[in-house]
Design an enzyme around this catalytic site. Structure first.
Site, PDB file in Angstrom:
ATOM      1  N   TRP A  74      11.671  22.423 -18.096  1.00  0.00           N
ATOM      2  CA  TRP A  74      11.524  23.263 -16.922  1.00  0.00           C
ATOM      3  C   TRP A  74      12.615  23.547 -16.090  1.00  0.00           C
ATOM      4  O   TRP A  74      12.993  24.195 -15.094  1.00  0.00           O
ATOM      5  CB  TRP A  74      10.417  22.480 -15.885  1.00  0.00           C
ATOM      6  CG  TRP A  74      10.502  21.228 -15.874  1.00  0.00           C
ATOM      7  CD1 TRP A  74      10.106  19.991 -16.667  1.00  0.00           C
ATOM      8  CD2 TRP A  74      11.656  20.343 -15.001  1.00  0.00           C
ATOM      9  NE1 TRP A  74      10.393  18.808 -16.335  1.00  0.00           N
ATOM     10  CE2 TRP A  74      11.425  18.889 -15.287  1.00  0.00           C
ATOM     11  CE3 TRP A  74      12.557  20.667 -14.016  1.00  0.00           C
ATOM     12  CZ2 TRP A  74      12.347  18.144 -14.808  1.00  0.00           C
ATOM     13  CZ3 TRP A  74      13.326  19.913 -13.488  1.00  0.00           C
ATOM     14  CH2 TRP A  74      13.036  18.575 -13.761  1.00  0.00           C
ATOM     15  N   ASN A  75      13.802  22.588 -16.438  1.00  0.00           N
ATOM     16  CA  ASN A  75      14.906  22.358 -15.493  1.00  0.00           C
ATOM     17  C   ASN A  75      15.780  23.787 -15.487  1.00  0.00           C
ATOM     18  O   ASN A  75      16.369  24.022 -14.222  1.00  0.00           O
ATOM     19  CB  ASN A  75      15.783  21.321 -15.750  1.00  0.00           C
ATOM     20  CG  ASN A  75      16.214  20.974 -17.015  1.00  0.00           C
ATOM     21  OD1 ASN A  75      15.854  21.603 -18.013  1.00  0.00           O
ATOM     22  ND2 ASN A  75      17.427  20.288 -17.247  1.00  0.00           N
ATOM     23  N   LYS A 105       6.956  27.288 -26.570  1.00  0.00           N
ATOM     24  CA  LYS A 105       6.195  26.580 -25.863  1.00  0.00           C
ATOM     25  C   LYS A 105       6.832  25.901 -24.717  1.00  0.00           C
ATOM     26  O   LYS A 105       7.697  25.085 -24.885  1.00  0.00           O
ATOM     27  CB  LYS A 105       5.623  25.495 -26.783  1.00  0.00           C
ATOM     28  CG  LYS A 105       4.624  24.615 -26.158  1.00  0.00           C
ATOM     29  CD  LYS A 105       4.966  23.529 -25.052  1.00  0.00           C
ATOM     30  CE  LYS A 105       3.925  22.940 -24.661  1.00  0.00           C
ATOM     31  NZ  LYS A 105       3.843  22.569 -22.986  1.00  0.00           N
ATOM     32  N   ALA A 114       7.563  24.462 -20.769  1.00  0.00           N
ATOM     33  CA  ALA A 114       6.864  23.232 -20.079  1.00  0.00           C
ATOM     34  C   ALA A 114       5.775  24.008 -19.289  1.00  0.00           C
ATOM     35  O   ALA A 114       5.868  25.151 -18.656  1.00  0.00           O
ATOM     36  CB  ALA A 114       7.895  22.749 -18.962  1.00  0.00           C
ATOM     37  N   GLU A 140      18.009  18.749 -28.391  1.00  0.00           N
ATOM     38  CA  GLU A 140      19.256  18.645 -27.398  1.00  0.00           C
ATOM     39  C   GLU A 140      18.130  17.540 -26.137  1.00  0.00           C
ATOM     40  O   GLU A 140      17.402  18.095 -25.636  1.00  0.00           O
ATOM     41  CB  GLU A 140      19.603  19.701 -26.561  1.00  0.00           C
ATOM     42  CG  GLU A 140      21.023  19.487 -25.677  1.00  0.00           C
ATOM     43  CD  GLU A 140      20.406  19.464 -24.205  1.00  0.00           C
ATOM     44  OE1 GLU A 140      20.421  18.265 -23.719  1.00  0.00           O
ATOM     45  OE2 GLU A 140      19.974  20.395 -23.496  1.00  0.00           O
ATOM     46  N   LEU A 141      18.667  16.170 -26.174  1.00  0.00           N
ATOM     47  CA  LEU A 141      17.969  15.403 -25.469  1.00  0.00           C
ATOM     48  C   LEU A 141      18.582  15.034 -24.108  1.00  0.00           C
ATOM     49  O   LEU A 141      19.144  15.800 -23.534  1.00  0.00           O
ATOM     50  CB  LEU A 141      17.692  14.207 -26.405  1.00  0.00           C
ATOM     51  CG  LEU A 141      16.840  14.757 -27.600  1.00  0.00           C
ATOM     52  CD1 LEU A 141      16.582  13.473 -28.542  1.00  0.00           C
ATOM     53  CD2 LEU A 141      15.623  15.453 -27.258  1.00  0.00           C
ATOM     54  N   CYS A 146      20.592  17.691 -17.800  1.00  0.00           N
ATOM     55  CA  CYS A 146      21.225  16.780 -18.877  1.00  0.00           C
ATOM     56  C   CYS A 146      22.512  16.638 -18.802  1.00  0.00           C
ATOM     57  O   CYS A 146      23.078  15.476 -19.297  1.00  0.00           O
ATOM     58  CB  CYS A 146      20.519  17.042 -20.291  1.00  0.00           C
ATOM     59  SG  CYS A 146      18.828  17.208 -20.587  1.00  0.00           S
ATOM     60  N   GLU A 206      18.565   7.579 -17.929  1.00  0.00           N
ATOM     61  CA  GLU A 206      19.262   8.730 -17.341  1.00  0.00           C
ATOM     62  C   GLU A 206      18.625   8.749 -15.862  1.00  0.00           C
ATOM     63  O   GLU A 206      17.309   8.801 -15.739  1.00  0.00           O
ATOM     64  CB  GLU A 206      18.788   9.873 -18.185  1.00  0.00           C
ATOM     65  CG  GLU A 206      19.226  11.175 -17.623  1.00  0.00           C
ATOM     66  CD  GLU A 206      18.997  12.434 -18.429  1.00  0.00           C
ATOM     67  OE1 GLU A 206      19.467  13.449 -18.105  1.00  0.00           O
ATOM     68  OE2 GLU A 206      17.979  12.304 -19.317  1.00  0.00           O
TER      69      GLU A 206
END
Length: 461
Positions: free
Chosen positions: A136-137, A160, A162, A234-235, A268, A365
């Site tokens: 969502w960011n 798919k 958020a 990408e975490l 991130c 984080e």
């Protein structure tokens, strides 16, 4: 989690959506598979025409979709407009460059002859429907940086998104349809996270890309590993921001504020750990704290707002827990650190000093406008602190010393090293991380080739 638009500035639920049922999901999977059979042979010129058309439509409606994004996840509206503009730019970049990025490659004449061939080519072919599990960011940008290269490569997309940005998710599907793409080329799946595994296991879905949390990445990678399907992940990130004595301290401190709080600090690639050489630590800390304290926190739809609310009540609670743990363990709060009164999920720009390895915020984080300050005695210690993290997404270094540039570029464990500026993504440059920040690359030629069948075409003599 319900599929709903909940305004994070006041907690009001504005719209709710029913999740798609099995019949609708099946219809969309069938449509994706059927569309790919024809879309894969669409000439590059036609793919580019469609993507240029989508970019133009996005430009036209940017102010409206910016307000939707702000209402759904809380980013300041001026940043939401900038996000829409960045998406249109990336779409045009891929429309103009994809054909050359995917052009056949010719090995050396010597190697061709040595293989006994008359000709050898390496060809990039699309692989099929790709599922994108997106956060969502950056509700537009995260999707477009997947969709633009994927569609230009001849793949079709399944999104798919958020569950708290459903209006943005549906807008994206409509955008591509309005641009002239056939219905099955890009489809939004309004589903919960519990439905993702079954879709990943479906033979019609050939690959997956995910931007999100580490647990979500593990889950997707595990299923796709079992099914032998390609993934790009990408975490999280906890990017270091290193400041050395030769740096322009005033500019480094000013950019540091933006690098930490852009998108309300929920990024991130935001700089989160500020590692400053002891010779300039006090000067940097003073300017940095002043800049953080000067930020305007408030209604994200107001043009003068710098920092809006966090996206969810849970997100704010998790951030508070990290700050409280650090405070109990001896960290100094140089500014912020207390939840404000009133409605909405706001949290003030905060700077913590005296961070130790035992504190959770050193290892985890911090997804919000909270910065941690570290004092480093020399370059070697700065590198040790920077690399003392499970994450390795990107990094920032401020120095005018070329020998230091070489050292940091060699030794920092990250997917990017940005000197004398903040980390940012651009369609021409690869983006991605190492360690628990994920694997694979998005953007540039590296990104568009991630979801291609790299095919050797060999001709006998």
């Amino acid at each position: 989690m319900p599929i709903a638009t909940v305004n994070p500035a006041n907690g009001e639920t504005l719209r709710t959506y029913e999740a798609m049922g099995p019949e609708e999901i099946e219809r969309r999977l069938q449509l994706a598979e059927a569309t790919f059979r024809t879309y894969r042979t669409t000439p590059f010129a036609e793919r580019a025409r469609l993507l240029h058309r989508a970019a133009g439509l996005l430009d036209d409606i940017a102010p409206d979709i910016a307000k939707v994004m702000t209402t759904e996840m809380g980013k300041p509206v001026k940043q939401a407009r900038a996000e829409a503009a960045k998406c249109a730019k990336a779409m045009r970049w891929y429309a103009e460059h994809a054909e050359s990025l995917l052009a056949d490659e010719e090995p050396s004449e010597f190697d061709v002859k040595d293989s006994g061939a008359s000709r050898v080519r390496v060809r990039y072919r699309p692989i099929g429907p790709v599922l994108a599990v997106m956060p969502w960011n950056f509700p537009l940008w995260q999707v477009i940086r997947f969709a633009a290269p994927a569609l230009m490569a001849g793949n079709v997309g399944l999104l798919k998104h958020a569950s708290n940005v459903p209006q943005t998710a549906l807008f994206l599907e409509d955008l591509f349809h309005q641009a002239g793409y056939s219905e099955g080329t890009f489809q939004t799946l309004l589903i919960g996270s519990g439905e993702v595994e079954e879709i990943l296991r479906d033979e019609r879905v050939k690959a997956a890309t995910l931007t999100g949390s580490e647990p979500a990445g593990r889950a997707v990678a595990s299923v796709c590993g079992e099914m032998i399907k390609k993934t790009v992940l990408e975490l999280g990130g906890s990017d270091p921001y290193v400041v050395m004595p030769s740096a322009d301290i005033d500019r480094a401190a000013r950019i540091a504020v933006t690098a930490r709080v852009q998108n309300n600090g929920q990024s991130c690639i935001a700089a989160k750990r500020f590692i400053v050489h002891t010779d300039v630590y006090d000067a940097f800390a003073e300017r940095f704290v002043e800049g953080m304290e000067a930020l305007r926190v408030g209604d994200p739809l107001a043009e003068e707002t710098d920092v809006g609310p966090l996206s969810s009540e849970q997100g704010r609670a998790e951030l508070e827990e990290l700050v409280d743990d650090a405070r109990r363990s001896g960290a100094s709060v140089l500014c912020g650190g207390e939840r404000p009164d009133g409605d909405g999920w706001f949290y003030p720009p905060t700077v913590l000093a005296g961070i130790t390895r035992e504190m959770r915020i050193h290892r985890e984080e911090a997804f919000g406008p909270v910065a941690t300050l570290y004092r480093a005695g020399d370059l070697d210690e700065a590198v040790l602190i920077a690399n003392d993290s499970p994450f390795g997404l990107s990094s920032n270094v401020w120095t005018r010393d070329e020998a230091e540039v070489d050292r940091f570029a060699r030794d920092l464990e990250a997917g990017g090293v940005f000197f004398n500026g903040m980390t940012a993504s651009h369609p021409a440059f690869p983006f991605g991380g190492v360690k628990r920040s994920g694997y694979g690359r998005e953007l540039s030629g590296h990104g568009i080739r991630e979801f291609c069948n790299i095919t050797t075409v060999w001709h006998g003599a």
